[in-house]
Design an enzyme around this catalytic site. Structure first.
Site, PDB file in Angstrom:
ATOM      1  N   GLY A 115      -3.417 -35.369 -51.253  1.00  0.00           N
ATOM      2  CA  GLY A 115      -4.723 -35.817 -50.799  1.00  0.00           C
ATOM      3  C   GLY A 115      -5.811 -34.835 -51.217  1.00  0.00           C
ATOM      4  O   GLY A 115      -5.646 -34.063 -52.168  1.00  0.00           O
ATOM      5  N   THR A 118      -4.869 -30.986 -51.463  1.00  0.00           N
ATOM      6  CA  THR A 118      -3.931 -30.742 -52.566  1.00  0.00           C
ATOM      7  C   THR A 118      -4.656 -30.895 -53.907  1.00  0.00           C
ATOM      8  O   THR A 118      -4.435 -30.118 -54.843  1.00  0.00           O
ATOM      9  CB  THR A 118      -2.752 -31.747 -52.476  1.00  0.00           C
ATOM     10  OG1 THR A 118      -2.209 -31.674 -51.162  1.00  0.00           O
ATOM     11  CG2 THR A 118      -1.671 -31.432 -53.485  1.00  0.00           C
ATOM     12  N   ASP A 140      -5.018 -41.893 -44.849  1.00  0.00           N
ATOM     13  CA  ASP A 140      -6.412 -42.007 -44.378  1.00  0.00           C
ATOM     14  C   ASP A 140      -7.286 -42.836 -45.322  1.00  0.00           C
ATOM     15  O   ASP A 140      -8.361 -43.285 -44.914  1.00  0.00           O
ATOM     16  CB  ASP A 140      -7.040 -40.612 -44.229  1.00  0.00           C
ATOM     17  CG  ASP A 140      -6.229 -39.701 -43.330  1.00  0.00           C
ATOM     18  OD1 ASP A 140      -5.506 -40.216 -42.457  1.00  0.00           O
ATOM     19  OD2 ASP A 140      -6.304 -38.469 -43.504  1.00  0.00           O
ATOM     20  N   MET A 182      -4.713 -42.648 -36.454  1.00  0.00           N
ATOM     21  CA  MET A 182      -5.123 -41.507 -37.282  1.00  0.00           C
ATOM     22  C   MET A 182      -6.240 -41.904 -38.246  1.00  0.00           C
ATOM     23  O   MET A 182      -6.779 -43.003 -38.160  1.00  0.00           O
ATOM     24  CB  MET A 182      -3.912 -40.976 -38.045  1.00  0.00           C
ATOM     25  CG  MET A 182      -2.961 -40.165 -37.195  1.00  0.00           C
ATOM     26  SD  MET A 182      -1.636 -39.496 -38.226  1.00  0.00           S
ATOM     27  CE  MET A 182      -0.953 -38.266 -37.119  1.00  0.00           C
ATOM     28  N   ARG A 279      -4.546 -48.440 -20.225  1.00  0.00           N
ATOM     29  CA  ARG A 279      -3.449 -47.618 -20.743  1.00  0.00           C
ATOM     30  C   ARG A 279      -3.743 -47.229 -22.181  1.00  0.00           C
ATOM     31  O   ARG A 279      -4.385 -47.979 -22.917  1.00  0.00           O
ATOM     32  CB  ARG A 279      -2.120 -48.385 -20.702  1.00  0.00           C
ATOM     33  CG  ARG A 279      -1.639 -48.719 -19.297  1.00  0.00           C
ATOM     34  CD  ARG A 279      -1.138 -47.464 -18.566  1.00  0.00           C
ATOM     35  NE  ARG A 279      -0.543 -47.810 -17.285  1.00  0.00           N
ATOM     36  CZ  ARG A 279      -1.204 -47.891 -16.134  1.00  0.00           C
ATOM     37  NH1 ARG A 279      -2.516 -47.662 -16.110  1.00  0.00           N
ATOM     38  NH2 ARG A 279      -0.586 -48.202 -15.015  1.00  0.00           N
TER      39      ARG A 279
HETATM   40  O1  F6P Z   1      -4.326 -36.744 -43.384  1.00  0.00           O
HETATM   41  C1  F6P Z   1      -3.232 -37.405 -42.830  1.00  0.00           C
HETATM   42  C2  F6P Z   1      -3.134 -37.164 -41.350  1.00  0.00           C
HETATM   43  O2  F6P Z   1      -2.033 -37.874 -40.846  1.00  0.00           O
HETATM   44  C3  F6P Z   1      -4.394 -37.471 -40.561  1.00  0.00           C
HETATM   45  O3  F6P Z   1      -4.591 -38.845 -40.345  1.00  0.00           O
HETATM   46  C4  F6P Z   1      -4.171 -36.673 -39.310  1.00  0.00           C
HETATM   47  O4  F6P Z   1      -5.389 -36.331 -38.708  1.00  0.00           O
HETATM   48  C5  F6P Z   1      -3.466 -35.431 -39.818  1.00  0.00           C
HETATM   49  O5  F6P Z   1      -2.914 -35.772 -41.084  1.00  0.00           O
HETATM   50  C6  F6P Z   1      -2.364 -34.917 -38.933  1.00  0.00           C
HETATM   51  O6  F6P Z   1      -1.874 -33.724 -39.471  1.00  0.00           O
HETATM   52  P1  F6P Z   1      -0.538 -33.016 -38.973  1.00  0.00           P
HETATM   53  O7  F6P Z   1       0.624 -33.717 -39.626  1.00  0.00           O
HETATM   54  O8  F6P Z   1      -0.683 -31.607 -39.414  1.00  0.00           O
HETATM   55  O9  F6P Z   1      -0.477 -33.160 -37.476  1.00  0.00           O
END
Ligand code: F6P
Length: 361
Positions: A115, A118, A140, A182, A279
């Site tokens: 991403g 990297t 993302d 996420m 919830r």
């Molecule tokens: O960038 C991918 C991602 O899954 C994001 O959506 C999220 O905020 C982050 O990485 C979570 O990172 P980690 O795996 O370090 O908890």
């Protein structure tokens, strides 16, 4: 002439990484007769020379498998690499060591799958003279230089599936169900899964919300006999005039902020504003796992093939990219540092609003 290529998977993992690796290895060996060296755990493998020679047998059967057979890391920055010795921690620029390792292994070109973070290191290595090709990955979907990153559609599918399941239990119990997804600073997963999963409210970072408008929407539904509501909230969503909720800080990570917690924050406020039981489900890393969808298997395979074709054509410093229906290539220089976020006035938001989805603005 490129004879030997290296490959690594960096950053947070996502479905489709193995499918890219498979396509790279099959194309490199089967079509061009190249050798392929795979580095373990992202840039760490390049720094400490942890690698294996990839053969066709290594990639057999991995098309449908989530994760990455090479391992990954979203903490190791080769330009500021953490070294622990004698109980002390130091950060050192190991990029010269990386260049030396690559030269000594006789690698002509590195295929770097990752991403934004990297790709930023890939760009910096290109500036140091390394021959690199990028492949854009992230659930993302926030890389500006490609229409879609692989892994995104699978994550959207997972979130949509969760919304379908939450619907039935929300209806039975007359509750508000909040799904926190996420996406970091972009609302793509929330927006697309929210539309696909029939959410009543979608909260995304690009459109700060007014909680009173969200409560109004739920109360309106109640007065129309709909005693339940479904909300999908991106981890980066924030109230008008407020801030994103930080779940934790990860020391050593190039981007230390980990978002999380907005779902519970919204739930507490809505419970008192609507008198409906609420919830929260935090979907978390489930979105990063599992078998890639058909779409992601195809996209990953196209990216993997295109990356090796670029290496053969000696078009170094480029990242493969999807534009419309076409796989093309863009300079890595143009691909980093610019996040692709949801345009608040864009077509998808308009579609949502047309069918009555509340965004809180
Ligand atoms: O960038 C991918 C991602 O899954 C994001 O959506 C999220 O905020 C982050 O990485 C979570 O990172 P980690 O795996 O370090 O908890």
């Amino acid at each position: 002439m490129v004879k030997r290529i290296g490959v690594l998977t960096g950053g947070g993992d996502c479905p489709g990484l193995n499918a890219v690796l498979r396509a790279v290895v099959k194309t490199a060996i089967g079509r061009y007769g190249l050798e392929v060296i795979g580095f373990r755990d992202g840039y760490r493998g390049l720094v400490v020379n942890d690698y294996l020679k990839l053969k066709r047998s290594n990639v057999s059967g991995i098309l449908v498998r989530g994760g990455t057979i090479l391992g990954s890391s979203n903490r190791d920055n080769p330009f500021n690499f953490k070294i622990e010795a004698d109980g002390k921690v130091e950060y050192t620029d190991m990029s010269d060591q990386v260049v030396k390792n690559i030269e000594e292994l006789g690698i002509d070109c590195m295929v770097i799958i990752g991403g934004d973070g990297t790709m930023a290191s890939a760009r910096d290595f290109a500036h140091k003279g390394l021959k690199v090709i990028g492949v854009p990955k992230t659930i993302d979907n926030d890389l500006s230089a490609t229409d879609t990153t692989f892994g995104f559609m699978t994550a959207v599918n997972t979130a949509t599936d969760a919304l379908d399941k939450l619907h039935t239990t929300a209806e039975s119990h007359h509750r508000i169900m909040i799904l926190e997804v996420m996406g970091r600073y972009a609302g793509w997963i929330a927006l697309e899964s929210g539309i696909a999963g029939g959410a009543d409210v979608i909260l995304i970072p690009e459109i700060p919300y007014d909680i009173k408008k969200v409560a109004q929407k739920i109360n309106d539904r109640k007065s129309r006999g709909k005693s339940f509501s479904i909300i999908v909230v991106a981890e980066g969503a924030k109230p008008l005039g407020g801030e994103m909720v930080v779940g934790k800080m990860v020391k050593d990570s190039p981007d230390p902020v980990r978002l999380g917690g907005i779902g519970n924050f919204v739930a507490q406020q809505l419970e008192s504003l609507t008198c409906l039981e609420t919830r929260v489900t935090v979907l978390g890393h489930v979105q990063r796992g599992g078998s890639p969808t058909t779409y992601d298997r195809i996209l990953s395979t196209r990216y993997g093939v295109a990356a090796v074709e670029l290496a053969q054509a000696e078009r170094f410093g480029m990242m493969v990219s999807l534009q419309g229906d076409t796989i093309t290539a863009v300079p890595i220089d143009d691909a980093v540092g610019k996040l692709k976020t949801v345009p608040p006035e864009g077509e998808l938001v308009r579609v949502g609003k047309s069918i009555g989805v509340e965004f809180g603005d």
